[in-house]
Design a protein around this motif. Structure first.
Motif, short mmCIF file in Angstrom:
data_model
loop_
_atom_site.label_atom_id
_atom_site.label_comp_id
_atom_site.label_asym_id
_atom_site.label_seq_id
_atom_site.Cartn_x
_atom_site.Cartn_y
_atom_site.Cartn_z
N ALA A 1 0.83 -1.21 0.00
CA ALA A 1 0.00 0.00 0.00
C ALA A 1 0.86 1.26 0.00
O ALA A 1 0.58 2.24 -0.70
N LEU A 2 1.95 1.24 0.78
CA LEU A 2 2.85 2.39 0.79
C LEU A 2 3.54 2.58 -0.56
O LEU A 2 3.74 3.71 -1.02
N GLY A 3 3.92 1.49 -1.20
CA GLY A 3 4.54 1.59 -2.52
C GLY A 3 3.59 2.18 -3.55
O GLY A 3 3.99 3.05 -4.35
N THR A 4 2.33 1.73 -3.52
CA THR A 4 1.34 2.28 -4.45
C THR A 4 1.08 3.76 -4.14
O THR A 4 0.96 4.58 -5.06
N ALA A 5 0.98 4.10 -2.85
CA ALA A 5 0.76 5.50 -2.48
C ALA A 5 1.93 6.37 -2.93
O ALA A 5 1.74 7.52 -3.35
N PHE A 6 3.15 5.84 -2.84
CA PHE A 6 4.31 6.61 -3.30
C PHE A 6 4.25 6.84 -4.82
O PHE A 6 4.58 7.92 -5.31
N ALA A 7 3.81 5.81 -5.55
CA ALA A 7 3.66 5.97 -6.99
C ALA A 7 2.62 7.04 -7.31
O ALA A 7 2.79 7.86 -8.23
N VAL A 8 1.53 7.07 -6.53
CA VAL A 8 0.50 8.11 -6.71
C VAL A 8 1.09 9.48 -6.40
O VAL A 8 0.82 10.48 -7.09
N LEU A 9 1.90 9.56 -5.33
CA LEU A 9 2.52 10.84 -4.97
C LEU A 9 3.40 11.38 -6.10
O LEU A 9 3.35 12.57 -6.43
N VAL A 10 4.19 10.48 -6.69
CA VAL A 10 5.10 10.93 -7.75
C VAL A 10 4.32 11.39 -8.98
O VAL A 10 4.57 12.48 -9.53
N SER A 11 3.35 10.57 -9.41
CA SER A 11 2.60 10.92 -10.62
C SER A 11 1.70 12.13 -10.40
O SER A 11 1.69 13.08 -11.20
N CYS A 12 0.95 12.11 -9.31
CA CYS A 12 0.02 13.22 -9.04
C CYS A 12 0.78 14.50 -8.73
O CYS A 12 0.43 15.58 -9.22
N GLY A 13 1.84 14.39 -7.91
CA GLY A 13 2.62 15.59 -7.58
C GLY A 13 3.29 16.21 -8.80
O GLY A 13 3.30 17.43 -8.96
N GLY A 14 3.84 15.37 -9.67
CA GLY A 14 4.49 15.90 -10.87
C GLY A 14 3.52 16.61 -11.79
O GLY A 14 3.80 17.71 -12.29
N LEU A 15 2.35 16.00 -12.02
CA LEU A 15 1.36 16.62 -12.90
C LEU A 15 0.74 17.86 -12.26
O LEU A 15 0.45 18.85 -12.95
N ALA A 16 0.54 17.83 -10.93
CA ALA A 16 0.00 19.01 -10.25
C ALA A 16 0.99 20.17 -10.33
O ALA A 16 0.59 21.33 -10.55
N PHE A 17 2.27 19.87 -10.16
CA PHE A 17 3.29 20.92 -10.29
C PHE A 17 3.31 21.48 -11.72
O PHE A 17 3.41 22.69 -11.93
N THR A 18 3.19 20.60 -12.70
CA THR A 18 3.14 21.05 -14.10
C THR A 18 1.95 21.96 -14.34
O THR A 18 2.06 22.99 -15.01
N SER A 19 0.81 21.58 -13.80
CA SER A 19 -0.40 22.40 -13.97
C SER A 19 -0.23 23.77 -13.32
O SER A 19 -0.52 24.80 -13.95
N ALA A 20 0.23 23.79 -12.08
CA ALA A 20 0.39 25.06 -11.37
C ALA A 20 1.43 25.95 -12.05
O ALA A 20 1.22 27.16 -12.20
N PHE A 21 2.53 25.36 -12.49
CA PHE A 21 3.57 26.14 -13.15
C PHE A 21 3.08 26.68 -14.49
O PHE A 21 3.39 27.81 -14.87
N SER A 22 2.30 25.89 -15.23
CA SER A 22 1.77 26.34 -16.52
C SER A 22 0.84 27.53 -16.34
O SER A 22 0.90 28.50 -17.11
N VAL A 23 -0.02 27.48 -15.32
CA VAL A 23 -0.92 28.61 -15.06
C VAL A 23 -0.12 29.84 -14.65
O VAL A 23 -0.39 30.96 -15.10
N TRP A 24 0.88 29.65 -13.80
CA TRP A 24 1.72 30.79 -13.39
C TRP A 24 2.43 31.40 -14.58
O TRP A 24 2.49 32.63 -14.73
N LEU A 25 2.98 30.57 -15.45
CA LEU A 25 3.70 31.08 -16.63
C LEU A 25 2.74 31.83 -17.55
O LEU A 25 3.09 32.91 -18.08
N LEU A 26 1.55 31.28 -17.75
CA LEU A 26 0.58 31.94 -18.62
C LEU A 26 0.16 33.30 -18.05
O LEU A 26 0.07 34.29 -18.79
N ASP A 27 -0.07 33.34 -16.74
CA ASP A 27 -0.42 34.63 -16.11
C ASP A 27 0.72 35.64 -16.24
O ASP A 27 0.49 36.83 -16.50
N ALA A 28 1.96 35.16 -16.08
CA ALA A 28 3.10 36.07 -16.18
C ALA A 28 3.24 36.64 -17.59
O ALA A 28 3.54 37.83 -17.76
#
Length: 469
Positions: free
Chosen positions: A169-196
């Motif tokens: 369960a911890l291994g699967t949760a870590f995989a979710v953290l990596v995938s979800c965190g990476g895409l969430a960071f991409t989304s937030a950075f893309s919005v910030w760049l577009l606003d800038a």
């Protein structure tokens, strides 16, 4: 100085912020394709049979919802619509439902290890892409982190009650953290760049407006300094003259003579202020253009000398430099601008050329053997700047038709002019009026596809006419 009717295609007509937004929007649409390719197809290959046909279909539905949610969330970040709250909740519910079904099939499905591996892939992929897309619908770093934390916590809370071993369960949760965190960071950075990017574009427009407002304030201050004191003196002396006249005093005449003198002096001073406002020094304008363009990140190269030119010629060409520089900043996507001043036989030619403009501009004209030296004469045996008509077959360097003179481009020769005639636009009209006052001409247009060129030609008196540099 945009060209009426010019067309650079769907992409070329977009502004720089518009291009960045289009790129960002289609990047998120591409994420949907990536989800199907990375999650759906491997799940289909791992499952083997039975539920194999349903897994890529479910992932495809989720990917389409991701694309739809991302599109509306981007519209919300740009202020074009209300936050799509209902769609966000629907998408979140579908994501949770698919994840729960996937983990249940992983632990209790009928397909053995192959189905478990496929559904586990779907579980991690759906939560990763779902959380990353939901991050577009929130604002602020804390809210984005809350979305990622919710996905990771949900992954653990769903697995443990189903009897999944804690290490797995911890291994699967870590995989979710990596995938979800990476895409969430991409989304937030893309919005910030577009606003800038949009904020920088608005700042550039604001800078242009402030420059105009500052010039108006300067002119207003000059007029106030000139007229304020003089009008006050005129009012006082007029009142004194009225009182003296009522008393029959002869000094009233002297006061009115003084009022007349002050009024004429004020008239002269106002003319001086207006003349200083309307005139532009070519050397100062060239230096100012280079500094402003450099500050905007545009490389500016200035060639040629403008020494010894009459004041009225410098003023007219200075206005061309000022207007052309303003339009380089406000229009197009220029990275380089070239300004050239060439003094030829009987005239001076100012050329301002920048890249980053999409259009259907023509190529430099003809291969005739008698092109004017710097645009001051037409084809072989071409006329002078004022009224000569060229008869050679070479293309006129500045005229509208080959072999023509620079004023109206008339000539008997063939070949297209270097710069096409373009009408319209208050800036062009004003510059043509200023140049016509000194016998000059203006041509502007797109050349070689992505460049815009402005060519101003002003005749010189015989005493100041130079040799082409």
């Amino acid at each position: 100085m945009r060209i009426p009717g010019s067309s650079g295609g769907w992409w070329g007509r977009k502004s720089t912020p518009g291009k960045i937004e289009t790129y960002t929007r289609w990047s998120f649409h591409l994420f949907a394709v990536i989800e199907v390719a990375v999650v759906g197809l491997p799940a289909f290959a791992q499952a083997g049979s039975g539920l194999a046909a349903w897994l890529p279909a479910v992932v495809t539905v989720h990917a389409v919802l991701c694309s739809r949610t991302a599109s509306q969330a981007l519209d919300w970040t740009r202020g074009r619509r209300e936050r799509p709250v209902r769609l966000l909740w629907t998408f979140g519910a579908v994501t949770v439902l698919i994840a729960v079904v996937a983990i249940v099939l992983t632990e209790h499905g009928p397909g053995g290890e192959h189905l478990a591996a496929a559904t586990n892939t779907v579980f991690v992929g759906v939560l990763g892409f779902g959380g990353g897309t939901l991050a577009l619908g929130v604002r602020g770093r804390r809210h984005v982190l809350a979305v990622v934390a919710g996905c990771v916590a949900g992954a653990l809370l769903v697995q443990l009650p189903l009897g999944v071993a804690l290490p797995a369960a911890l291994g699967t949760a870590f995989a979710v953290l990596v995938s979800c965190g990476g895409l969430a960071f991409t989304s937030a950075f893309s919005v910030w760049l577009l606003d800038a990017v949009y904020e920088l574009d608005e700042a550039r427009e604001t800078r242009a407006r402030l420059a105009v407002a500052e010039e108006r304030l300067r002119f207003g201050r000059d007029l106030h300094d000139v007229m304020g004191r003089n009008l006050s003196v005129i009012a006082l002396k007029s009142e004194l003259a009225v009182q003296l006249t009522r008393r029959g005093r002869p000094e009233a005449v002297e006061q009115m003579i003084e009022v007349q003198r002050i009024a004429r002096e004020s008239q002269r001073e106002v003319r001086d202020v207006v003349r200083g406002y309307r005139e532009a020094d070519l050397h100062l304008e060239l230096a100012g253009a280079q500094g402003v363009l450099a500050a905007a990140g545009i490389e500016c190269e200035i060639t040629g000398e403008a020494t010894g030119l009459p004041v009225e010629v410098q003023s007219a060409l200075g206005w061309v430099v000022r207007e052309a520089t303003t339009n380089v900043l406000r229009h197009g996507d220029a990275g380089r601008c070239m300004v050239g001043v060439r003094v030829g036989v009987g005239c001076v030619v100012l050329t301002v050329e920048n890249d980053g403009v999409k259009g259907d501009g023509g190529a430099p004209g003809g291969a005739g053997s008698g092109a004017g030296q710097v645009g001051c004469a037409g084809g072989a045996g071409g006329g002078d700047v004022g009224s000569g008509r060229g008869t050679g077959s070479g293309a006129g360097q500045v005229g509208r038709a080959g072999g023509g003179d620079v004023r109206d481009g008339e000539g008997a020769g063939g070949g297209a002019g270097l710069v096409g005639s373009v009408g319209g636009g208050a800036g062009l009209v004003g510059l043509r009026e200023r140049l016509s006052a000194v016998g000059g001409a203006l041509e502007a247009g797109a050349v070689e596809g992505d460049r815009f060129r402005v060519v101003a030609t002003v005749p010189l008196p015989a005493a100041t006419g130079g040799v082409a540099s």
